[in-house]
Write a protein that holds these residues in place. Structure first.
Motif, PDB file in Angstrom:
ATOM      1  N   ARG A 135       0.165   7.490  -0.402  1.00 14.84           N
ATOM      2  CA  ARG A 135      -0.700   8.421  -1.133  1.00 14.84           C
ATOM      3  C   ARG A 135      -2.031   7.779  -1.540  1.00 14.84           C
ATOM      4  O   ARG A 135      -2.971   8.469  -1.927  1.00 14.84           O
ATOM      5  CB  ARG A 135       0.022   8.936  -2.378  1.00 14.84           C
ATOM      6  N   GLN A 136      -2.105   6.428  -1.464  1.00 14.95           N
ATOM      7  CA  GLN A 136      -3.334   5.742  -1.843  1.00 14.95           C
ATOM      8  C   GLN A 136      -4.317   5.616  -0.680  1.00 14.95           C
ATOM      9  O   GLN A 136      -5.492   5.326  -0.889  1.00 14.95           O
ATOM     10  CB  GLN A 136      -3.006   4.324  -2.356  1.00 14.95           C
ATOM     11  N   LYS A 142       0.843  -1.187   0.000  1.00 16.30           N
ATOM     12  CA  LYS A 142       0.000   0.000   0.000  1.00 16.30           C
ATOM     13  C   LYS A 142       0.883   1.243   0.000  1.00 16.30           C
ATOM     14  O   LYS A 142       1.774   1.378   0.835  1.00 16.30           O
ATOM     15  CB  LYS A 142      -0.896   0.034   1.243  1.00 16.30           C
ATOM     16  N   GLU A 143       0.641   2.121  -0.944  1.00 19.63           N
ATOM     17  CA  GLU A 143       1.366   3.380  -0.985  1.00 19.63           C
ATOM     18  C   GLU A 143       0.636   4.398  -0.091  1.00 19.63           C
ATOM     19  O   GLU A 143      -0.595   4.441  -0.065  1.00 19.63           O
ATOM     20  CB  GLU A 143       1.439   3.908  -2.420  1.00 19.63           C
TER      21      GLU A 143
END
Length: 332
Positions: free
Chosen positions: A7-8, A4-5
């Protein structure tokens, strides 16, 4: 599971602190594809509250988390009910409260891990979930049965078993299983003055293929005859292709039954792959020698009719590779 980034992550989340960890009570953002953080303030997220994504939550929670790049002013409105289309749950969630996704009728995809075993009653009431992706790290137990029991429509499960062995890097074994649609209806038997329950579809039988929260693949594979008898050719083709492409726990007798069905129904199989634009699936058929000349011609015709240009290009290349035209020889 891909990483998971930051920014996501959902831009604004309401939550509570409990002895077991963080409990998410609501999310705010501009869209319905929600990616929830694994931790908040260094504390693992372990629970989704009752009615968390329903239109009216029970409790919004006294704390607010703002993700990296998000802000309280730009997070938008609460994402709930019909706005929710996809949810990627925290990796350490162990419980989902009752009616958590009540009337999320556009929720199509759910991503989670085998940490989640307990799902509250009615969690998916009013949902038409189509796809579940589960990552296994601790064995083969999961909440899959609880999910499919609540969804009477066809639901596809992609199961990723993360394996670790001494002297070998972590690897993943994959299974892809389909639980067909099913429903029951009460029919009056007038002479006997009783109501009889009639079951439709093979899905009810497939939903019984669990023991101690583990999917019993042997029992699942033995039900092919039910699919053939009660489901459409397209549904049977999809189920068969899923098991052959990802043969996790597939015994030899089960494989033979699936191969026999596929060889007898090649056209239905290629039609399904063309309509879903499953390029990898078509390459699988070609690589395994299932694409006969007639099956390829049928697929080419269907791809042209459906205007699936990428699939059409792939099929033309495969036909040339598998069944090249013989060059004419001229005697002088």
């Amino acid at each position: 599971m891909w990483k998971k980034e930051k920014r996501q992550i959902c831009p604004k989340i309401h939550y509570k602190k409990t002895e077991q960890g963080i409990e998410i009570t609501g999310c705010y953002g501009p869209q319905g594809q929600l990616i929830l953080p694994d931790e908040i303030e260094g504390i693992p997220v372990t629970r989704i509250a009752a009615y968390a994504f329903a239109e009216k939550p029970e409790d919004e929670g006294e704390y607010v988390f703002v993700s990296e790049g998000g802000s309280l002013s730009s997070a938008g409105s609460r994402v709930c009910a019909s706005q929710v289309t996809q949810i990627w749950l925290p990796s350490q969630v162990t419980e989902i409260g009752r009616y958590a996704f009540y009337r999320c009728r556009n929720l199509k995809r759910l991503i989670l891990t085998d940490s989640l075993l307990d799902i509250g009653g009615g969690a998916f009431t009013g949902c038409r979930l189509e796809e579940v992706e589960i990552h296994f790290y601790q064995g083969e137990r999961s909440c899959l049965k609880s999910i499919v029991d609540e969804i009477r429509f066809a639901i596809r499960a992609k199961l990723y078993y993360h394996k670790k062995e001494a002297g070998r890097e972590e690897y993943i074994e994959t299974a892809e299983v389909l639980f067909p649609e099913h429903y029951e209806e009460a029919v009056e038997n007038t002479p006997a003055r009783i109501l009889e329950t009639r079951r439709h579809g093979a899905g009810g039988y497939y939903r019984q293929c669990f023991y101690n929260r583990e999917l019993d693949y042997k029992k699942y594979d033995e039900l092919l005859y039910r699919t053939v008898a009660e489901e459409s050719l397209q549904t049977a083709a999809e189920l068969v292709l899923g098991r052959l492409r990802h043969p996790f726990r597939l015994a030899e007798d089960g494989r033979e039954a699936y191969v026999s069905y596929l060889c007898a129904h090649r056209e239905e199989a290629v039609k399904f792959l063309v309509e879903t634009e499953d390029m990898e699936g078509m390459k699988f058929l070609a690589g395994q020698g299932y694409l006969t000349v007639s099956a390829l011609d049928y697929a080419l015709e269907w791809a042209a009719k459906s205007k699936k240009t990428e699939m059409l290009s792939l099929l033309m290349d495969e036909k040339q590779r598998l069944h090249p035209k013989k060059k004419k020889a001229f005697d002088l």
